[in-house]
Motif scaffolding. Sequence first.
Motif, PDB file in Angstrom:
ATOM      1  N   ARG A 286       1.152  -1.268   0.142  1.00  0.00           N
ATOM      2  CA  ARG A 286       0.101  -0.315   0.340  1.00  0.00           C
ATOM      3  C   ARG A 286       1.124   1.510   0.191  1.00  0.00           C
ATOM      4  N   SER A 287       1.663   1.277   1.036  1.00  0.00           N
ATOM      5  CA  SER A 287       2.721   2.338   0.720  1.00  0.00           C
ATOM      6  C   SER A 287       3.828   2.557  -0.789  1.00  0.00           C
ATOM      7  N   LEU A 288       3.746   1.551  -1.003  1.00  0.00           N
ATOM      8  CA  LEU A 288       4.638   1.139  -2.482  1.00  0.00           C
ATOM      9  C   LEU A 288       3.986   2.110  -3.340  1.00  0.00           C
ATOM     10  N   MET A 289       2.438   1.636  -3.517  1.00  0.00           N
ATOM     11  CA  MET A 289       2.028   2.644  -4.899  1.00  0.00           C
ATOM     12  C   MET A 289       1.090   3.400  -4.292  1.00  0.00           C
ATOM     13  N   ARG A 290       1.195   4.194  -3.276  1.00  0.00           N
ATOM     14  CA  ARG A 290       0.671   4.850  -2.744  1.00  0.00           C
ATOM     15  C   ARG A 290       1.620   6.533  -2.951  1.00  0.00           C
ATOM     16  N   ALA A 291       3.064   5.371  -2.835  1.00  0.00           N
ATOM     17  CA  ALA A 291       4.357   6.706  -2.693  1.00  0.00           C
ATOM     18  C   ALA A 291       4.091   7.081  -4.785  1.00  0.00           C
ATOM     19  N   TYR A 292       4.180   5.804  -5.320  1.00  0.00           N
ATOM     20  CA  TYR A 292       4.183   6.462  -6.599  1.00  0.00           C
ATOM     21  C   TYR A 292       3.023   7.009  -7.582  1.00  0.00           C
ATOM     22  N   ARG A 293       1.982   6.948  -6.697  1.00  0.00           N
ATOM     23  CA  ARG A 293       1.004   7.661  -7.366  1.00  0.00           C
ATOM     24  C   ARG A 293       0.842   9.144  -7.181  1.00  0.00           C
ATOM     25  N   ALA A 294       1.282   9.527  -5.801  1.00  0.00           N
ATOM     26  CA  ALA A 294       1.515  10.534  -5.421  1.00  0.00           C
ATOM     27  C   ALA A 294       2.786  11.488  -6.380  1.00  0.00           C
ATOM     28  N   ALA A 295       3.537  10.263  -6.047  1.00  0.00           N
ATOM     29  CA  ALA A 295       4.851  11.389  -7.280  1.00  0.00           C
ATOM     30  C   ALA A 295       4.585  11.435  -8.725  1.00  0.00           C
ATOM     31  N   GLY A 296       3.561  11.403  -8.842  1.00  0.00           N
ATOM     32  CA  GLY A 296       3.327  11.003 -10.492  1.00  0.00           C
ATOM     33  C   GLY A 296       3.641   9.528 -11.430  1.00  0.00           C
ATOM     34  N   GLY A 297       3.843   8.522 -10.801  1.00  0.00           N
ATOM     35  CA  GLY A 297       3.948   7.203 -11.539  1.00  0.00           C
ATOM     36  C   GLY A 297       2.687   7.095 -11.905  1.00  0.00           C
ATOM     37  N   GLU A 298       3.158   5.808 -13.006  1.00  0.00           N
ATOM     38  CA  GLU A 298       1.761   5.526 -14.041  1.00  0.00           C
ATOM     39  C   GLU A 298       2.086   4.423 -14.018  1.00  0.00           C
ATOM     40  N   ARG A 299       0.738   3.444 -14.369  1.00  0.00           N
ATOM     41  CA  ARG A 299       0.957   2.385 -15.345  1.00  0.00           C
ATOM     42  C   ARG A 299       2.225   1.819 -14.345  1.00  0.00           C
ATOM     43  N   ALA A 300       2.151   1.021 -12.984  1.00  0.00           N
ATOM     44  CA  ALA A 300       3.457   0.439 -12.598  1.00  0.00           C
ATOM     45  C   ALA A 300       3.023  -1.714 -13.117  1.00  0.00           C
ATOM     46  N   LEU A 301       4.439  -1.891 -12.732  1.00  0.00           N
ATOM     47  CA  LEU A 301       4.474  -3.425 -12.668  1.00  0.00           C
ATOM     48  C   LEU A 301       5.372  -3.522 -11.891  1.00  0.00           C
ATOM     49  N   VAL A 302       4.721  -4.452 -10.590  1.00  0.00           N
ATOM     50  CA  VAL A 302       5.096  -4.744  -9.777  1.00  0.00           C
ATOM     51  C   VAL A 302       5.762  -6.265 -10.254  1.00  0.00           C
ATOM     52  N   LEU A 303       7.278  -5.833  -9.121  1.00  0.00           N
ATOM     53  CA  LEU A 303       8.219  -7.758  -9.229  1.00  0.00           C
ATOM     54  C   LEU A 303       8.854  -8.122  -8.330  1.00  0.00           C
ATOM     55  N   PHE A 304       7.713  -9.013  -8.064  1.00  0.00           N
ATOM     56  CA  PHE A 304       8.359  -9.717  -6.997  1.00  0.00           C
ATOM     57  C   PHE A 304      10.086 -10.442  -6.562  1.00  0.00           C
ATOM     58  N   HIS A 305      10.541 -10.689  -6.424  1.00  0.00           N
ATOM     59  CA  HIS A 305      11.838 -11.160  -6.460  1.00  0.00           C
ATOM     60  C   HIS A 305      12.080 -11.965  -4.592  1.00  0.00           C
ATOM     61  N   ASP A 306      13.701 -12.755  -4.654  1.00  0.00           N
ATOM     62  CA  ASP A 306      14.077 -13.150  -3.251  1.00  0.00           C
ATOM     63  C   ASP A 306      15.093 -12.811  -3.655  1.00  0.00           C
ATOM     64  N   GLY A 307      15.236 -12.855  -2.092  1.00  0.00           N
ATOM     65  CA  GLY A 307      17.386 -12.677  -2.472  1.00  0.00           C
ATOM     66  C   GLY A 307      18.252 -12.676  -2.278  1.00  0.00           C
ATOM     67  N   ASP A 308      18.246 -14.318  -2.391  1.00  0.00           N
ATOM     68  CA  ASP A 308      19.407 -15.082  -3.120  1.00  0.00           C
ATOM     69  C   ASP A 308      19.337 -15.202  -4.768  1.00  0.00           C
ATOM     70  N   HIS A 309      18.331 -15.201  -5.686  1.00  0.00           N
ATOM     71  CA  HIS A 309      18.350 -14.896  -6.519  1.00  0.00           C
ATOM     72  C   HIS A 309      18.006 -13.474  -7.452  1.00  0.00           C
ATOM     73  N   GLY A 310      17.240 -13.498  -7.301  1.00  0.00           N
ATOM     74  CA  GLY A 310      16.481 -11.650  -7.905  1.00  0.00           C
ATOM     75  C   GLY A 310      17.415 -10.806  -7.480  1.00  0.00           C
ATOM     76  N   GLU A 311      18.283 -10.696  -6.031  1.00  0.00           N
ATOM     77  CA  GLU A 311      18.853  -8.915  -5.960  1.00  0.00           C
ATOM     78  C   GLU A 311      19.736  -9.344  -6.979  1.00  0.00           C
ATOM     79  N   PRO A 312      20.609 -10.777  -7.293  1.00  0.00           N
ATOM     80  CA  PRO A 312      21.715 -10.372  -7.521  1.00  0.00           C
ATOM     81  C   PRO A 312      21.795 -10.100  -9.102  1.00  0.00           C
ATOM     82  N   LEU A 313      20.502 -10.636  -9.724  1.00  0.00           N
ATOM     83  CA  LEU A 313      20.049 -10.371 -10.894  1.00  0.00           C
ATOM     84  C   LEU A 313      19.582  -8.630 -10.973  1.00  0.00           C
ATOM     85  N   ILE A 314      18.979  -7.988 -10.410  1.00  0.00           N
ATOM     86  CA  ILE A 314      18.920  -6.958 -10.654  1.00  0.00           C
ATOM     87  C   ILE A 314      19.814  -5.966 -10.523  1.00  0.00           C
TER      88      ILE A 314
END
Length: 661
Positions: free
Chosen positions: A325-353
């Motif tokens: 909720r905080s993620l999406m509210r802040a994104y909209r308040a800052a002017g962001g549009e059409r967000a794509l949320v990416l769930f990832h883990d720490g062991d695999h996703g974080e190194p890839l990012i």
Amino acid sequence: MPLDTAAIGRGCGSRLVTADQLCGRELDRFRDALAEGGPVTVSCTLQAPLFDEVAEEMEAEERVAYARIRESAGWSSEAAASGPKMAALLAAAAEPVPVAGTVPLESRGVALIYGRDAVAVEAGQRLAEHLDVTVLLSRPGEIAPLHRNTFPVLRGTIRGAKGHLGAFELRIDDYALPAPSSRTHLVFGTPRDGAVSSCDLVLDLSGGAALFPAHEVRPGYLRADPRDPAAVERLVREASHLVGEFDKPRFIDFNGSLCAHSRSRITGCTRCLEVCPTGAITPAGDTVAIDPHVCAGCGSCAAICPTGAAAYALPPAAALMRRLRSLMRAYRAAGGERALVLFHDGDHGEPLIDALGRYGDGLPARVLPVQVNEVTQIGPEAIAALFAYGAAGVRVLTRARPKHDPAPLYRTLDLADTLARALGYDSETDAAIVATIETDDPDALGEALRAAPLGNPTANPAGLVPEGGKRAVLRQAFREMHVAAPAPVARVPLAAGAPFGGLDFRTQDCTLCLSCVSACPTHALTDSADKPLLGFEESLCVQCGLCAATCPEDVITLVPQVDFEAWAAPRRVVKEEEPFCCTVCAKPFGTRATIERVIERLRERHWMFSGPAGEDRIRSLTMCDDCRVEAALNQGFDPHAMPERAKPRTSEDYFRERSDS
């Protein structure tokens, strides 16, 4: 990297302090922020140990949070447009998360090395100074005896294993001791089956099948290919440190009173038993038992548990949704549009990012990464809430070869995608807006995110602040998803086996015996103390099937669906009848239709209920239990008594009758 301080300030809605060297010559700015007494979010994790040290000196450790905006937003070819994303990540990081409990594990260093040749013996020699070692060899060839019996070398084959670090129990066949007089090679004595061994660690160098399912995540079980010296070296090094007391996270909070596994020896829900990769979940009467020492924390059981009996604790469902909720509210308040949320883990996703940010184009500005402990913990409530909060799509990053069985995750995402598309959140291309990205390649990740179709986000985002347990959070999320939907529909049919749905009752054949009410584990089916009736609340139904299996008249059919109108409505009365009152004391004890139907059938079909004696028996059926017993005692009336049997007619009777005539 560019910083859009105006957008970040709008999104976070709090005081923003910038610095070039916050971890160096400008460290006092961090101290000044802590001195103000409020929560502080640092937008870099590179020098987190330094900031933690300063916070500890000022007794403010619990007020400091971190966000990684550099790797996930600033290092990107779209960094100039990433201000709303940075605001969203900072706001989400500031959301407090409860600390999960732990499970103690203790190892005294008693280790069994299971092998087949000299590799296992050599590993034992290297570990003997660190651990209390026993080597067990399965069908070995010629093994040279030790010059000094520093540790036992035995023969045997493990036929069964259970346990965890500090508490393993092994069943061994072909168990035999070596003869002390062995000369050129170990000569073993007479073998026996059924031996039992206990130990703290199991080092498997047998090269055969693993002793446990999902063996990679079994605490205290270390396995390596004996033909791979590097793997054996890693195993020996790791084992040498597994002595002492350890704390393991308690991944699952389990409430057995909510479990729909079984009632009256009739099996209902088995979803968690079917998906647990480690065997940590076992039947335990009407409920199941989860061994926290064996649980690897994949979260599949919590993601698919329809009642909320199994709930993930890292973090709890309500805490994760507050972060979203905080993620999406802040994104909209800052002017962001059409967000794509990416769930990832720490062991695999974080190194890839990180790799994508350091060496590639980075994440697109509209992609909001959300790190969780395991992506398989994601439940439908989190995805439903994201669409209610204004997301345009959801992606879950997994390994090309997943660590845990992805089938439960696929079912969850398919369910969420079905609901989202039915409610008008779908894309113009009719492609899935909730899906996985299965890759180990950072560049492939970037390409998949840029090509991901976006749905139609709501124009009226919800402001829901989730509270309560997992099932309560799910009900709130589904209702808000429906209210915010671009094209809401009242009902969405689901595939068979879905954890949500209604019940179809053949009411004309229902006798209101209420067996289904006593079997229902979620109280979706209820009765009344005042009158004979059957009530049903669809938002509580988890399609466990216990009611249908228990019903003696077979009048209940499961209907997998999400009926949003029914979820928002109170309990509906399925069937209601006039009570039948005792003809003596006037106490209601059944339904009029049932009692009258029983009396009618007995009069027509049973000799015990015909004639004058039969009327007394009929009268007893109109009495409650207490009055029926009293009538039987006071009047000497036995409602079950048989009529007096006629005396058999003999040949003497025949001759006597002839002589009389």
